[in-house]
Design a protein around this motif. Sequence first.
Motif, PDB file in Angstrom:
ATOM      1  N   LYS A 375       0.829  -1.217   0.000  1.00 32.50           N
ATOM      2  CA  LYS A 375       0.000   0.000   0.000  1.00 32.50           C
ATOM      3  C   LYS A 375       0.862   1.264   0.000  1.00 32.50           C
ATOM      4  N   THR A 376       1.816   1.305   0.927  1.00 31.88           N
ATOM      5  CA  THR A 376       2.666   2.496   0.997  1.00 31.88           C
ATOM      6  C   THR A 376       3.505   2.638  -0.273  1.00 31.88           C
ATOM      7  N   SER A 377       3.843   1.492  -0.877  1.00 36.45           N
ATOM      8  CA  SER A 377       4.650   1.539  -2.102  1.00 36.45           C
ATOM      9  C   SER A 377       3.943   2.342  -3.190  1.00 36.45           C
ATOM     10  N   THR A 416       1.867  10.609   6.113  1.00 31.89           N
ATOM     11  CA  THR A 416       2.571   9.339   5.957  1.00 31.89           C
ATOM     12  C   THR A 416       2.450   8.519   7.230  1.00 31.89           C
ATOM     13  N   GLN A 417       2.917   7.265   7.123  1.00 33.33           N
ATOM     14  CA  GLN A 417       2.845   6.393   8.286  1.00 33.33           C
ATOM     15  C   GLN A 417       3.805   6.845   9.376  1.00 33.33           C
ATOM     16  N   ARG A 418       4.904   7.425   8.955  1.00 33.68           N
ATOM     17  CA  ARG A 418       5.881   7.894   9.939  1.00 33.68           C
ATOM     18  C   ARG A 418       6.031   9.399   9.806  1.00 33.68           C
ATOM     19  N   LEU A 496      -3.807   9.763   2.409  1.00 34.40           N
ATOM     20  CA  LEU A 496      -3.742   9.490   3.846  1.00 34.40           C
ATOM     21  C   LEU A 496      -3.310   8.048   4.059  1.00 34.40           C
ATOM     22  N   ASP A 497      -2.117   7.873   4.600  1.00 30.43           N
ATOM     23  CA  ASP A 497      -1.614   6.517   4.845  1.00 30.43           C
ATOM     24  C   ASP A 497      -1.719   6.257   6.343  1.00 30.43           C
ATOM     25  N   GLU A 498      -2.695   5.482   6.730  1.00 34.15           N
ATOM     26  CA  GLU A 498      -2.905   5.196   8.157  1.00 34.15           C
ATOM     27  C   GLU A 498      -2.939   6.474   8.972  1.00 34.15           C
TER      28      GLU A 498
HETATM   29 MG    MG Z   1       2.463   1.059   4.766  1.00 30.62          MG
END
Ligand code: MG
Length: 572
Positions: A375-377, A416-418, A496-498
Amino acid sequence: MKNIVWLVHLMLPYWRRIILALILSVLTISSHIGLMVASAYLLARAALHPPILDLMITIVGVRFFGLSRAVFRYLERYVAHDVTFRVLSQIRVKLYQAIEPLAPARLKNFRSGDMLSRIVADVETQQNLFLRVFAPPFVALLILFGYGLFLACYDVRFSLILAACFLVAGLGIPWGIKALGQGIGHRIVNLKAELATQVADSLLGITELVAYGQAQEHLDKIRQTNINLMDQQRRIARLSALSASLVGMVSNLGLWLVLILGIYLVEKGNLNGVNLGMLALGTFSSFEALFPLALVPHHLEQNQAAAERLLELIKAKPVTKDSGHLSPQSEGLDIVFQDVSFRYEQHEPWALKHLSFRIPQQGKVAIIGSSGAGKTSIINLLLRFWEYDAGRVELGGHSLREYSQEDIRGSIGVVTQRTHLFNATIKENLQIAKPEATEEEIIRAAQQARLHDFILSLPQGYDSLVGEGGFALSGGQRQRLAIARVLLKNAPILVLDEAMAGLDSLTEREVMNEVYQLMEGHLTLVITHRLIGLEKMDEILVLDRGRIVERGTHEGLLEQRGLYQRMREYLS
Ligand code: MG
Ligand code: GTP
């Protein structure tokens, strides 16, 4: 050698200042020689009780050289350091220009401490290049030539003694020191980098190290590296002392040889005795030019090693190239993935395989799937952080590759996730999304992200510091700050990633409502593990090991009774 050519290339624009620095350096040593020559001559002449007027010129000479030596030394230091710092700043700019396009994909190959060491220590090492590597041999040659000519006026054998001493102290001793200290320069540069890496690593992971009781072990490792580094530095200090004493010996020997030859010539009546002291002391002071030569090979080696590491960064190829100059329009943007395949490294499994989907203008698509599904990719490709291997990604009818990367990123608001927060105030952390944001806009975004009340409860409000990486905030607060950033940026595309990870259910629902309002009129891509609010999506893609295994609307997928339905059942 290639490294040094690169450095010389950077110095070329300053050739006028460099020549000036060299001339000043020669003048400084010449003044020193002049002072010695004039004083020795004055003393010898004065002993013969000549009329005082005969001595006037020499007295003026002593005064002049005494003063000029200090003035030239000051000017030489000033100009040489000026050149050096100009070259250093050029290197820094070049380095930064090279590093920026490498982020984030290529920079993953470098550890952060190592990176820091390259940017700080390796650049700083280059300050020796002109001062301690290039300048000393030039200056020594000019002094040898100039003072050699002066000596030749009395007897050419004096010049031969001078040349022999310069040869031994200027070539022989540096060669010997180089042989003794082979590899130390390289080792020092590498050990410094290793130390920086270890310290940075343990500082970043200090909580884990303490929690798992590994702090002492890490400390021991750092201590050991430090001891190794000090060992090498001690060896260099020893070699430096050895070279200084050897050059000192050669100088004294030169002084004696000139004296002995002079006495012989005086006795034979070929030299005026008054000149004897002058020639000997002048020769002795000319050796000042030789002292820095012994360590030239060592500094050169260190410069080469550091330059090699700098060039590694500068020559590294970014994974994505800025080929195009198109700018995304704010209207008519849609995203199309056409048979896209992608993997991070050649030998690794595909992160995305034959992926095709389309998000129409102002459309809303959710991507769900297990951890590591890819997904993040998808976002990494969209933001041009990585380059896809096959297929085509389009934005607004044009391939992503036709756009300027900066403009693509400018038109995407992403959580992002981070999330990284800078060690600055809350306001400054929000402003990176929109530097020109007004106070009202900032407060509005914080209110929408349900962060405003918390911020006001802090003694310094929006001017409170968030600490290194935002450690003064809770995980959920950091996440809301990231959401506030996106709300503030108000870009045409929203990713929106998580984004809601770490938020309690109540806050999540409230923030989601605000985000959904923002989504109106925006193209939105939502990645989530929490399967709530998906009814509002135009399409949901279920990803598994880089492939889309199911797709459809919320109702459609429930009817299919496939993975989506099972995931929902499991969660409820
Ligand atoms: Mg991810
Ligand atoms: P979650 O965030 O855990 O839900 O997973 P995801 O679906 O976002 O997975 P992601 O797209 O981050 O990763 C897909 C695959 O690519 C995984 O097998 C990862 O190991 C791999 N991967 C992710 N990032 C990198 C990277 O920077 N380098 C390499 N070499 N592999 C990566």
